[in-house]
Design an enzyme around this catalytic site. Sequence first.
Site, short mmCIF file in Angstrom:
data_model
loop_
_atom_site.label_atom_id
_atom_site.label_comp_id
_atom_site.label_asym_id
_atom_site.label_seq_id
_atom_site.Cartn_x
_atom_site.Cartn_y
_atom_site.Cartn_z
N SER A 28 1.09 -1.23 0.25
CA SER A 28 0.00 -0.01 0.04
C SER A 28 0.68 1.26 0.21
CB SER A 28 -0.68 -0.04 1.31
OG SER A 28 -1.81 -0.65 1.10
N HIS A 59 -3.32 0.26 -5.17
CA HIS A 59 -3.09 -0.61 -5.68
C HIS A 59 -3.34 -0.65 -7.24
CE1 HIS A 59 -1.71 -3.15 -2.36
NE2 HIS A 59 -2.98 -2.20 -1.37
N HIS A 81 -4.78 -8.93 -1.96
CA HIS A 81 -5.25 -9.60 0.01
C HIS A 81 -6.78 -9.91 -0.15
CE1 HIS A 81 -3.59 -5.67 -0.60
NE2 HIS A 81 -2.53 -6.03 0.36
N TYR A 83 -8.53 -10.40 2.01
CA TYR A 83 -9.92 -9.43 2.88
C TYR A 83 -11.11 -9.00 0.80
CZ TYR A 83 -7.18 -5.11 1.90
OH TYR A 83 -6.27 -3.77 1.01
N GLU A 84 -10.54 -9.44 -0.32
CA GLU A 84 -11.04 -8.69 -1.26
C GLU A 84 -11.90 -9.68 -2.06
OE1 GLU A 84 -7.88 -6.51 -4.47
OE2 GLU A 84 -6.46 -6.89 -2.52
N ALA A 111 2.45 -2.76 4.59
CA ALA A 111 2.24 -1.24 5.81
C ALA A 111 1.84 -1.99 6.75
CB ALA A 111 1.26 -0.67 4.80
N MET A 209 -2.49 -6.87 7.55
CA MET A 209 -3.75 -7.80 6.27
C MET A 209 -2.73 -8.14 4.94
SD MET A 209 -6.33 -4.78 6.67
CE MET A 209 -6.86 -3.60 8.08
N SER A 210 -1.31 -8.51 4.88
CA SER A 210 -1.49 -9.03 3.68
C SER A 210 0.24 -9.88 4.40
CB SER A 210 -0.71 -7.27 2.68
OG SER A 210 0.35 -7.56 3.26
N ASN A 233 0.76 3.26 11.32
CA ASN A 233 -0.22 4.16 12.19
C ASN A 233 0.00 3.31 13.80
OD1 ASN A 233 -1.00 1.61 10.75
ND2 ASN A 233 -2.79 1.81 12.86
N HIS A 245 -7.54 4.39 5.92
CA HIS A 245 -6.69 4.04 5.24
C HIS A 245 -5.96 5.19 4.23
CE1 HIS A 245 -5.13 1.46 2.02
NE2 HIS A 245 -6.34 1.98 1.02
#
Length: 272
Positions: A28, A59, A81, A83-84, A111, A209-210, A233, A245
């Site tokens: 990201s 992306h 990802h 989550y996609e 990230a 998340m990856s 963060n 995001h």
Amino acid sequence: MLGKIKATTAFIKEKTGFDGKIAIVLGSGLGDFTRKVEVETTLDYAEIPNFPVTTVEGHSGKLIFGKVSGKSVVVMQGRFHYYEGYSMEELTFPVRVFKMLGVDYYLLSNAAGGINVSFEVGDLMVISDHINFFGINPLIGKNFDELGPRFPDMTNAYNCELRKQAFEIAKENSVALREGVYVGLTGPSFETPSEYRFFNIIGGDAVGMSTVPEVIVANHMKMKVFGVSIITNNGLEIAEGGNKHTDVLDVASLAGPKLEVIFSRLIEKIQI
Ligand code: HPA
């Protein structure tokens, strides 16, 4: 699956003539790294047979073939990802294709939220190890013995030698580098304050998340992996207004130049 991997590999070989040993995956907000690449050919994911197409902002979705520090590389601009909605098999498909193209080194960035009290937003963390919190493993199902063993070792999942070299490069170039354990989970919701604390207690330094599925698949095929997280963060002291995001993307792109130094010098040092 093997048939698809072979077909996609043949397509890419024919279009690009690629014979490099290094793949780079940009996470990201880190797409700027491509300015370091002397681009030879670009393929949109959409034109590559069997490749999924990215859906998330930040992306852009292409494979870039070219040279970094004089070495042939393939750069994945935009990753897939869980989550996609992709299956584990779909989202790790590019890693398998890279291996079949002859790639031995898998360099990645992502990230991540910091959960180590000494980390600051904007820090770079070399990933020393991971904790798979996806609740699933991409190697579940029939094992393809041609690709790797049923029970792959994960002791040196993030190659020790590459990590050592990265710290030497960081020292030579006055780039501050942290090191730590990446906890991978599905998202897409950010963690609750209690979850961030929990992941810190169980030994994590950053959450994201990856990465974990790809790294498992890369290790299955005996690729050497190097990964860096940009701490975008602070999970233990969540910013006013909560996690966003857009903030993640902003911080990641600010850290880009430091990452460029590490990646390009590391590629220079890799002996192939
Ligand atoms: N949690 C999960 N993934 C992330 C975060 C986070 O706080 N920041 C960037 N990616």
